[in-house]
Design a protein around this motif. Structure first.
Motif, PDB file in Angstrom:
ATOM      1  N   SER A 283     -76.402  68.419 -18.553  1.00 11.37           N
ATOM      2  CA  SER A 283     -75.273  67.550 -18.211  1.00 11.37           C
ATOM      3  C   SER A 283     -74.030  67.933 -18.993  1.00 11.37           C
ATOM      4  O   SER A 283     -72.917  67.992 -18.441  1.00 11.37           O
ATOM      5  CB  SER A 283     -75.640  66.086 -18.497  1.00 11.37           C
ATOM      6  OG  SER A 283     -76.740  65.672 -17.715  1.00 11.37           O
ATOM      7  N   LEU A 284     -74.192  68.226 -20.271  1.00  9.71           N
ATOM      8  CA  LEU A 284     -73.046  68.634 -21.079  1.00  9.71           C
ATOM      9  C   LEU A 284     -72.517  69.989 -20.623  1.00  9.71           C
ATOM     10  O   LEU A 284     -71.300  70.248 -20.663  1.00  9.71           O
ATOM     11  CB  LEU A 284     -73.445  68.695 -22.554  1.00  9.71           C
ATOM     12  CG  LEU A 284     -73.710  67.348 -23.237  1.00  9.71           C
ATOM     13  CD1 LEU A 284     -74.303  67.559 -24.627  1.00  9.71           C
ATOM     14  CD2 LEU A 284     -72.422  66.534 -23.338  1.00  9.71           C
ATOM     15  N   ASP A 285     -73.421  70.859 -20.197  1.00 10.68           N
ATOM     16  CA  ASP A 285     -72.995  72.168 -19.703  1.00 10.68           C
ATOM     17  C   ASP A 285     -72.122  72.021 -18.456  1.00 10.68           C
ATOM     18  O   ASP A 285     -71.086  72.699 -18.313  1.00 10.68           O
ATOM     19  CB  ASP A 285     -74.226  73.010 -19.401  1.00 10.68           C
ATOM     20  CG  ASP A 285     -73.872  74.376 -18.824  1.00 10.68           C
ATOM     21  OD1 ASP A 285     -73.283  75.176 -19.573  1.00 10.68           O
ATOM     22  OD2 ASP A 285     -74.156  74.609 -17.626  1.00 10.68           O
ATOM     23  N   LYS A 286     -72.523  71.142 -17.559  1.00 10.16           N
ATOM     24  CA  LYS A 286     -71.709  70.885 -16.355  1.00 10.16           C
ATOM     25  C   LYS A 286     -70.370  70.265 -16.722  1.00 10.16           C
ATOM     26  O   LYS A 286     -69.323  70.623 -16.158  1.00 10.16           O
ATOM     27  CB  LYS A 286     -72.457  69.961 -15.393  1.00 10.16           C
ATOM     28  CG  LYS A 286     -73.611  70.638 -14.637  1.00 10.16           C
ATOM     29  CD  LYS A 286     -74.222  69.696 -13.653  1.00 10.16           C
ATOM     30  CE  LYS A 286     -75.310  70.408 -12.833  1.00 10.16           C
ATOM     31  NZ  LYS A 286     -74.726  71.418 -11.934  1.00 10.16           N
ATOM     32  N   VAL A 288     -68.614  70.597 -19.430  1.00  2.00           N
ATOM     33  CA  VAL A 288     -67.729  71.518 -20.118  1.00  2.00           C
ATOM     34  C   VAL A 288     -67.314  72.681 -19.218  1.00  2.00           C
ATOM     35  O   VAL A 288     -66.133  73.033 -19.147  1.00  2.00           O
ATOM     36  CB  VAL A 288     -68.395  72.056 -21.405  1.00  2.00           C
ATOM     37  CG1 VAL A 288     -67.562  73.165 -22.035  1.00  2.00           C
ATOM     38  CG2 VAL A 288     -68.629  70.919 -22.387  1.00  2.00           C
ATOM     39  N   ASN A 289     -68.280  73.261 -18.512  1.00  5.20           N
ATOM     40  CA  ASN A 289     -68.006  74.490 -17.775  1.00  5.20           C
ATOM     41  C   ASN A 289     -67.597  74.292 -16.313  1.00  5.20           C
ATOM     42  O   ASN A 289     -67.001  75.209 -15.719  1.00  5.20           O
ATOM     43  CB  ASN A 289     -69.229  75.409 -17.822  1.00  5.20           C
ATOM     44  CG  ASN A 289     -69.544  75.854 -19.250  1.00  5.20           C
ATOM     45  OD1 ASN A 289     -68.645  76.179 -20.015  1.00  5.20           O
ATOM     46  ND2 ASN A 289     -70.829  75.845 -19.595  1.00  5.20           N
ATOM     47  N   GLU A 290     -67.936  73.156 -15.712  1.00  2.39           N
ATOM     48  CA  GLU A 290     -67.604  72.954 -14.320  1.00  2.39           C
ATOM     49  C   GLU A 290     -66.555  71.840 -14.139  1.00  2.39           C
ATOM     50  O   GLU A 290     -65.491  72.094 -13.563  1.00  2.39           O
ATOM     51  CB  GLU A 290     -68.859  72.612 -13.513  1.00  2.39           C
ATOM     52  CG  GLU A 290     -69.885  73.736 -13.495  1.00  2.39           C
ATOM     53  CD  GLU A 290     -71.132  73.409 -12.687  1.00  2.39           C
ATOM     54  OE1 GLU A 290     -71.055  72.460 -11.882  1.00  2.39           O
ATOM     55  OE2 GLU A 290     -72.147  74.074 -12.851  1.00  2.39           O
ATOM     56  N   VAL A 291     -66.836  70.662 -14.636  1.00  2.00           N
ATOM     57  CA  VAL A 291     -65.877  69.568 -14.495  1.00  2.00           C
ATOM     58  C   VAL A 291     -64.602  69.873 -15.270  1.00  2.00           C
ATOM     59  O   VAL A 291     -63.482  69.580 -14.831  1.00  2.00           O
ATOM     60  CB  VAL A 291     -66.503  68.244 -14.980  1.00  2.00           C
ATOM     61  CG1 VAL A 291     -65.488  67.108 -14.882  1.00  2.00           C
ATOM     62  CG2 VAL A 291     -67.751  67.911 -14.172  1.00  2.00           C
ATOM     63  N   GLY A 292     -64.760  70.530 -16.424  1.00  2.00           N
ATOM     64  CA  GLY A 292     -63.570  70.863 -17.227  1.00  2.00           C
ATOM     65  C   GLY A 292     -62.622  71.790 -16.528  1.00  2.00           C
ATOM     66  O   GLY A 292     -61.403  71.709 -16.712  1.00  2.00           O
ATOM     67  N   ARG A 293     -63.129  72.690 -15.684  1.00  3.85           N
ATOM     68  CA  ARG A 293     -62.252  73.627 -14.967  1.00  3.85           C
ATOM     69  C   ARG A 293     -61.437  72.937 -13.898  1.00  3.85           C
ATOM     70  O   ARG A 293     -60.350  73.354 -13.564  1.00  3.85           O
ATOM     71  CB  ARG A 293     -63.096  74.735 -14.329  1.00  3.85           C
ATOM     72  CG  ARG A 293     -63.238  75.978 -15.212  1.00  3.85           C
ATOM     73  CD  ARG A 293     -64.025  77.036 -14.543  1.00  3.85           C
ATOM     74  NE  ARG A 293     -65.442  76.644 -14.418  1.00  3.85           N
ATOM     75  CZ  ARG A 293     -66.350  77.399 -13.803  1.00  3.85           C
ATOM     76  NH1 ARG A 293     -65.973  78.532 -13.230  1.00  3.85           N
ATOM     77  NH2 ARG A 293     -67.589  77.001 -13.739  1.00  3.85           N
ATOM     78  N   VAL A 294     -62.003  71.878 -13.325  1.00  4.88           N
ATOM     79  CA  VAL A 294     -61.276  71.136 -12.298  1.00  4.88           C
ATOM     80  C   VAL A 294     -60.101  70.397 -12.918  1.00  4.88           C
ATOM     81  O   VAL A 294     -58.980  70.452 -12.457  1.00  4.88           O
ATOM     82  CB  VAL A 294     -62.219  70.141 -11.580  1.00  4.88           C
ATOM     83  CG1 VAL A 294     -61.445  69.315 -10.583  1.00  4.88           C
ATOM     84  CG2 VAL A 294     -63.356  70.883 -10.909  1.00  4.88           C
TER      85      VAL A 294
END
Length: 294
Positions: A283-286, A288-294
């Motif tokens: 969940s933290l990986d998503k 930081v790496n996915e939601v953060g890019r949006v």
């Protein structure tokens, strides 16, 4: 989210210690006088969750309490009597202890549970006194043990299986001068030489511990006491319900089935907490790496 991660990690550490405790019990299943250890867990201090905002005229703004994890607080020894096994060796001894404690209000004998404690209606805890052999280590420090598998050295000293001196009632090392002829001990601990029928020197030092949970386990079936007054250390009195049996040893009181169940339960609980940690990691990986890019 981070709170849940720490809670799961605390659960993993607790279950690991629980597993280690069960493994220790199984490893000592054949150790004379060994007392089973139980791991005690408790939750971290609870957090009171209160309502923020909402209706100001509501007098009850408390939502409840939230636990923030668990910790293996301590390991407690279970002083339940082990099975007395015959060895036929004159230097082996077993203590059969069933010291009664009177209830001050009723005058009746207090009934203790398997852990050796009793809790009254008003919450007062009473512990069952336990009898131990008093011995002395190489540094001259007093220690206590239930392991009566003693041996006689070449110079006649009565020693424990780990080489500690077995003491008499005057806290002096016991020396059997005519050990080749054997020696006898009665059920009160009086040592009698078969050659002259006289005590050598008088009796084994059997100590009674009023508060056995004050004892600190050192390993090899040996305990130490840091505060003798708090532990209520005293010498065995005449007529107390403690008998010494020569040619016998007290076996370990470990319940192998219970220890195996505890070990397997700890493994399953550890795996469950491990999966929670892995879930939070994904969940933290998503985040930081996915939601953060949006």
């Amino acid at each position: 989210m981070i709170r849940g991660l720490y809670t799961a990690a605390a659960g993993m550490i607790t279950q690991q210690r629980r597993h280690d405790t069960a493994t220790q019990n199984l490893a000592n299943i054949n150790t004379p006088g060994y007392k089973q250890v139980t791991s005690v867990q408790r939750s971290f201090p609870e957090v009171l969750v209160s309502m923020v905002g909402g209706q100001t005229d509501n007098p009850n703004r408390e939502l409840g309490k939230l636990n923030t994890g668990v910790i293996a607080e301590e390991s407690m020894a279970m002083y339940k009597q082990g099975i007395i096994t015959q060895s036929d060796s004159p230097s082996d001894f077993a203590l059969v202890s069933d010291i009664a404690v009177k209830d001050p209000t009723t005058g009746n004998d207090i009934v203790f549970d398997e852990a050796g404690k009793s809790i009254s209606a008003d919450g007062e805890v009473t512990y069952k006194p336990e009898a131990f052999f008093k011995v002395m280590d190489s540094q001259g420090q007093f220690r206590y043990t239930k392991d009566g598998s003693f041996k006689v050295s070449k110079d006649g000293h009565l020693l424990t299986s780990t080489g500690y001196q077995v003491l008499d009632s005057n806290n002096k090392p016991i020396i059997i001068k005519d050990s080749a002829a054997g020696f006898q001990v009665d059920d009160q601990g009086n040592i009698v030489s078969p050659s002259n029928g006289k005590p050598v020197p008088d009796k084994l030092n059997i100590a009674v511990i009023q508060q056995p949970f004050q004892m600190v386990r050192e390993g090899n079936g040996v305990f130490r006491i840091d505060d003798t007054e708090a532990a209520g250390v005293r010498t065995l009195a005449e007529g107390e319900q403690v008998k010494l049996r020569q040619g016998y040893v007290e076996s370990s009181n470990v319940n192998s089935s219970e220890a195996i169940i505890d070990m397997n339960t700890a493994v399953r609980a550890y795996e469950a907490n491990q999966k929670i940690v892995q879930f939070y990691d994904r969940s933290l990986d998503k985040a930081v790496n996915e939601v953060g890019r949006v």
